[in-house]
Design a protein around this motif. Structure first.
Motif, PDB file in Angstrom:
ATOM      1  N   LEU A   1     119.928 -29.499  56.998  1.00 45.85           N
ATOM      2  CA  LEU A   1     118.885 -29.495  55.974  1.00 45.85           C
ATOM      3  C   LEU A   1     118.964 -28.191  55.200  1.00 45.85           C
ATOM      4  O   LEU A   1     119.097 -27.121  55.797  1.00 45.85           O
ATOM      5  CB  LEU A   1     117.484 -29.597  56.591  1.00 45.85           C
ATOM      6  N   MET A   2     118.834 -28.302  53.870  1.00 43.40           N
ATOM      7  CA  MET A   2     118.699 -27.091  53.071  1.00 43.40           C
ATOM      8  C   MET A   2     117.913 -27.429  51.808  1.00 43.40           C
ATOM      9  O   MET A   2     118.463 -27.831  50.788  1.00 43.40           O
ATOM     10  CB  MET A   2     120.041 -26.479  52.697  1.00 43.40           C
ATOM     11  N   PHE A   3     116.579 -27.282  51.919  1.00 45.60           N
ATOM     12  CA  PHE A   3     115.706 -27.471  50.775  1.00 45.60           C
ATOM     13  C   PHE A   3     115.562 -26.144  50.042  1.00 45.60           C
ATOM     14  O   PHE A   3     115.132 -25.137  50.631  1.00 45.60           O
ATOM     15  CB  PHE A   3     114.324 -27.954  51.226  1.00 45.60           C
ATOM     16  N   GLY A   4     115.930 -26.160  48.753  1.00 47.03           N
ATOM     17  CA  GLY A   4     115.839 -24.942  47.965  1.00 47.03           C
ATOM     18  C   GLY A   4     116.867 -23.911  48.381  1.00 47.03           C
ATOM     19  O   GLY A   4     117.775 -24.172  49.172  1.00 47.03           O
ATOM     20  N   ASN A   5     116.717 -22.733  47.842  1.00 42.55           N
ATOM     21  CA  ASN A   5     117.614 -21.623  48.182  1.00 42.55           C
ATOM     22  C   ASN A   5     117.078 -20.898  49.415  1.00 42.55           C
ATOM     23  O   ASN A   5     116.699 -19.737  49.366  1.00 42.55           O
ATOM     24  CB  ASN A   5     117.723 -20.651  47.002  1.00 42.55           C
ATOM     25  N   GLY A   6     116.988 -21.678  50.528  1.00 36.50           N
ATOM     26  CA  GLY A   6     116.520 -21.106  51.777  1.00 36.50           C
ATOM     27  C   GLY A   6     115.076 -21.397  52.117  1.00 36.50           C
ATOM     28  O   GLY A   6     114.573 -20.910  53.135  1.00 36.50           O
ATOM     29  N   ASP A   7     114.379 -22.223  51.291  1.00 33.90           N
ATOM     30  CA  ASP A   7     112.968 -22.503  51.562  1.00 33.90           C
ATOM     31  C   ASP A   7     112.785 -23.234  52.894  1.00 33.90           C
ATOM     32  O   ASP A   7     111.821 -22.990  53.607  1.00 33.90           O
ATOM     33  CB  ASP A   7     112.374 -23.333  50.435  1.00 33.90           C
ATOM     34  N   LEU A   8     113.707 -24.136  53.220  1.00 30.87           N
ATOM     35  CA  LEU A   8     113.752 -24.766  54.539  1.00 30.87           C
ATOM     36  C   LEU A   8     115.205 -25.055  54.870  1.00 30.87           C
ATOM     37  O   LEU A   8     115.839 -25.918  54.253  1.00 30.87           O
ATOM     38  CB  LEU A   8     112.935 -26.064  54.570  1.00 30.87           C
ATOM     39  N   THR A   9     115.724 -24.320  55.826  1.00 30.60           N
ATOM     40  CA  THR A   9     117.110 -24.477  56.245  1.00 30.60           C
ATOM     41  C   THR A   9     117.124 -24.784  57.736  1.00 30.60           C
ATOM     42  O   THR A   9     116.390 -24.163  58.514  1.00 30.60           O
ATOM     43  CB  THR A   9     117.913 -23.184  55.981  1.00 30.60           C
ATOM     44  N   PHE A  10     117.968 -25.746  58.137  1.00 30.19           N
ATOM     45  CA  PHE A  10     117.995 -26.134  59.553  1.00 30.19           C
ATOM     46  C   PHE A  10     119.371 -26.647  59.925  1.00 30.19           C
ATOM     47  O   PHE A  10     119.988 -27.421  59.191  1.00 30.19           O
ATOM     48  CB  PHE A  10     116.961 -27.225  59.819  1.00 30.19           C
ATOM     49  N   SER A  11     119.837 -26.220  61.099  1.00 31.52           N
ATOM     50  CA  SER A  11     121.087 -26.741  61.637  1.00 31.52           C
ATOM     51  C   SER A  11     121.211 -26.315  63.094  1.00 31.52           C
ATOM     52  O   SER A  11     120.814 -25.196  63.461  1.00 31.52           O
ATOM     53  CB  SER A  11     122.291 -26.224  60.843  1.00 31.52           C
ATOM     54  N   GLY A  12     121.697 -27.236  63.929  1.00 36.72           N
ATOM     55  CA  GLY A  12     121.969 -26.903  65.315  1.00 36.72           C
ATOM     56  C   GLY A  12     120.758 -26.544  66.152  1.00 36.72           C
ATOM     57  O   GLY A  12     120.886 -25.864  67.177  1.00 36.72           O
ATOM     58  N   GLY A  13     119.579 -26.954  65.747  1.00 42.33           N
ATOM     59  CA  GLY A  13     118.378 -26.667  66.526  1.00 42.33           C
ATOM     60  C   GLY A  13     117.601 -25.450  66.080  1.00 42.33           C
ATOM     61  O   GLY A  13     116.495 -25.206  66.571  1.00 42.33           O
ATOM     62  N   ASN A  14     118.164 -24.665  65.145  1.00 44.87           N
ATOM     63  CA  ASN A  14     117.494 -23.464  64.644  1.00 44.87           C
ATOM     64  C   ASN A  14     117.322 -23.555  63.133  1.00 44.87           C
ATOM     65  O   ASN A  14     118.086 -24.230  62.450  1.00 44.87           O
ATOM     66  CB  ASN A  14     118.304 -22.208  64.982  1.00 44.87           C
ATOM     67  N   GLY A  15     116.320 -22.847  62.626  1.00 42.24           N
ATOM     68  CA  GLY A  15     116.096 -22.896  61.199  1.00 42.24           C
ATOM     69  C   GLY A  15     115.387 -21.668  60.673  1.00 42.24           C
ATOM     70  O   GLY A  15     115.005 -20.772  61.428  1.00 42.24           O
ATOM     71  N   SER A  16     115.209 -21.642  59.360  1.00 44.34           N
ATOM     72  CA  SER A  16     114.519 -20.533  58.707  1.00 44.34           C
ATOM     73  C   SER A  16     113.768 -21.051  57.490  1.00 44.34           C
ATOM     74  O   SER A  16     114.099 -22.099  56.939  1.00 44.34           O
ATOM     75  CB  SER A  16     115.512 -19.440  58.289  1.00 44.34           C
TER      76      SER A  16
END
Length: 472
Positions: free
Chosen positions: A428-443
Motif C-alpha cells: 500500500l502507498m497512499f500519497g507520498n507517504g501518507d499511508l505506506t504498508f508492506s510486510g506487516g509494518n507501515g508508516s
C-alpha cells in the motif's frame, strides 16, 4: 442606552416562587403515593405557557376551593414538574445529575404544556449529552417519543442508533413489550444492519410474547389455534422480511416450522426459489445490510460509515435504499502472507477496494479507499513504469481513514501530489507517504492528503485485509 438586568429579575421571581403567600393556583402532580402540590401564580403561568393561558381562562377555572384554582396533572412526576416550574419562573434549567428518565419526562411534559423553547432544548440535550442512557433505554424512549409529533429529530436518532447497532436493542429485557407500530417501522427499514434470519428469530420471539394464548415456545407443540393467533399478530410484518436473503438451511430449520402463518402462495414461491432457483413471483426486497462475517477487523457499522463516505463524501450520511455496497474479502495478511506479488495477484483487477489495518496492541483501525482499484502489472520493469507515471493514480475520490473508539472516524482527503502508487516496493502507498504498508509494518506521514490519520509516524500491524466494494 439599553441595560438589561436579567439575573436580578430571575432571582426575584425565584424568591416569589419560594416565599410568596399570594398564590392563587394549586396544581397536584403525580399519582398514587408519588404526588406533590405546587402553589403558583396564574399571571406567571398564563404569560409563560400557551397551555396555561388556555387552561386558566374563565371557562377552565370552575374548579375552585376557597377562591383557589385547582388542577391535577397525574401524568407529570413531581421532580419533572419542579424543573418545569423553575424554568417558567426564572428561565433557568439545570439538568446536572438529573436522571435520564426524568429528562425524558421533561421532554414529554414540555410538549404537553406547549413549551416549544424548552422542548427543543431538552430534545437536543438528550441527543448530545445522554447518548449512552438513550442507547440503554431505547424501547422506553421510543414508547414516549413515538407519540410526540414534534419529536422527529429524536425519533430518527433512536431508529438510526438501532439500525447501526441492533443487537443490544433486540436482546434487551424490554424488547418483548415493544410497541407493534415501532417494531413495524424498524422492520421496514432498508438500513437495519442485521442478518435476516436473526431478525426473523427476534420477530418470532416477539410475536409469541405478544400472543397471550400461546403458553409454550416449542413450535412443535403449537395448536391450530396457536398458529392462527400468531398469524394475526405477525401478519403486518411478513411482507417486510427479506426471505429471499435467507439460506436454504436456515429456511428449512427456522422458517419452515412456521409455514402455517404464511400466505400459501408466498410460501410456495419461497420454496421454489430456494429449491429450484425459480424466479421469485413476489417482490424481492434488497438485502438490508453489509455482510462482513469474513472480516477479523471491521464490523457492519464500520462498513456503513465507509459506504457513506464513498457514496456521499460524508461519513455521517444515511445510506438510502439501493445505495449500499457489498464488501467481498480479497486478501488477508495472516492467511495469504505479506509477499507483494501474492498481494497483487489477489487484489489486481477487482475494482474499487478498501484496505483495513488493525494496529497491534491498539483498538485503532486505519486504512484507505482505492477509488480506481489496483491494476499493477508486476511483470513490467519498475523503472519503466515509474518514469512514465504508469504506477501513479490521482483519482480525486481516494481517501485514507482511521477509526477510534465508538466508531469515531477521521478522514484524510486527497488534495495534491499523487493519490496512490502501485508497486513501488510496497503493498500500500497512499500519497507520498501518507499511508505506506508492506510486510506487516507501515508508516503515516502527511503529504498528499489534507490531514494525518495517525498521531505516530510508524506502526506494526496485527492484521490487514482488502475488500472489493461493489454497489448493490
Amino acid at each position: 442606552m439599553r441595560t438589561e438586568f436579567y439575573p436580578s429579575l430571575s432571582l426575584n421571581f425565584f424568591q416569589l416562587l419560594e416565599d410568596a403567600d399570594d398564590y392563587n393556583v394549586t396544581i397536584k402532580v403525580g399519582e398514587n403515593q408519588n404526588t406533590q402540590d405546587f402553589r403558583l401564580h396564574s399571571t406567571i403561568l398564563r404569560a409563560r405557557s400557551p397551555y396555561f393561558k388556555s387552561a386558566l381562562s374563565f371557562q377552565w377555572t370552575n374548579n375552585k376551593k376557597d377562591g383557589m384554582i385547582l388542577f391535577t396533572k397525574p401524568n407529570i412526576s413531581p421532580p419533572v414538574f419542579a424543573l418545569i416550574i423553575k424554568y417558567l419562573y426564572t428561565g433557568i434549567l439545570d439538568l446536572t445529575n438529573v436522571p435520564g428518565s426524568d429528562i425524558l419526562g421533561l421532554l414529554a411534559g414540555s410538549d404537553e404544556l406547549i413549551l416549544e423553547e424548552l422542548f427543543k432544548h431538552v430534545q437536543n440535550y438528550l441527543i448530545e449529552k445522554e447518548a449512552v442512557w438513550l442507547k440503554q433505554n431505547l424501547v422506553k424512549v421510543l414508547h414516549v417519543v413515538s407519540k410526540l409529533a414534534n419529536c422527529k429529530q429524536l425519533q430518527d436518532y433512536c431508529y438510526e442508533s438501532i439500525c447501526t447497532d441492533p443487537d443490544p436493542f433486540f436482546t434487551s429485557e424490554d424488547f418483548p413489550i415493544l410497541d407493534k407500530d415501532i417494531f413495524l417501522e424498524l422492520i421496514k427499514r432498508d438500513d437495519l444492519e442485521i442478518e435476516e434470519i436473526v431478525l426473523w428469530d427476534h420477530l418470532i420471539k416477539w410475536g409469541i410474547s405478544q400472543t397471550p394464548t400461546i403458553k409454550q415456545k416449542d413450535v412443535k407443540k403449537f395448536t391450530v389455534s396457536n398458529f392462527g393467533n400468531l398469524k394475526k399478530t405477525l401478519d403486518p410484518f411478513i411482507s417486510h422480511i427479506r426471505f429471499y436473503e435467507i439460506s436454504s438451511k436456515d429456511f428449512f430449520y427456522k422458517v419452515r416450522p412456521y409455514r402455517k402463518i404464511f400466505p400459501l402462495v408466498l410460501f410456495e414461491d419461497l420454496v421454489s426459489f430456494l429449491m429450484a432457483e425459480a424466479e421469485p413471483q413476489h417482490e424481492r426486497l434488497p438485502a438490508r445490510y453489509v455482510d462482513l462475517s469474513e472480516s477479523k477487523i471491521i464490523k457492519r457499522r464500520h462498513a456503513t460509515i465507509l459506504s457513506n463516505q464513498i457514496l456521499y463524501k460524508d461519513a455521517s450520511s444515511k445510506i438510502s435504499k439501493g445505495n449500499k455496497y457489498k464488501f467481498r474479502l480479497l486478501y488477508r495478511g495472516s492467511r495469504d502472507g505479506y509477499d507483494i506479488n501474492t498481494f497483487y495477484s489477489k487484489v489486481n483487477g477487482q475494482g474499487q477496494a478498501i484496505a483495513v489495518i488493525k494496529i497491534r496492541n491498539s483498538e485503532k483501525i486505519i486504512g484507505g479507499f482505492n477509488a480506481s482499484g489496483w491494476n499493477w502489472n508486476y511483470n513490467y520493469n519498475y523503472s519503466h513504469r515509474y518514469n512514465n507515471n504508469r504506477n501513479a493514480d490521482n483519482n480525486q475520490d481516494h481517501f485514507i481513514f482511521s477509526f477510534e473508539e465508538n466508531y469515531k472516524i477521521k478522514i484524510g482527503k486527497f488534495v495534491s501530489g499523487t493519490g496512490l502508487y502501485y508497486g513501488h516496493n510496497c503493498m500500500l502507498m497512499f500519497g507520498n507517504g501518507d499511508l505506506t504498508f508492506s510486510g506487516g509494518n507501515g508508516s503515516c506521514n502527511q503529504n498528499s492528503y489534507d490531514q494525518p490519520i495517525l498521531d505516530v509516524n510508524r506502526f506494526v500491524a496485527e492484521e490487514m485485509e482488502i475488500f472489493s466494494v461493489q454497489r448493490l
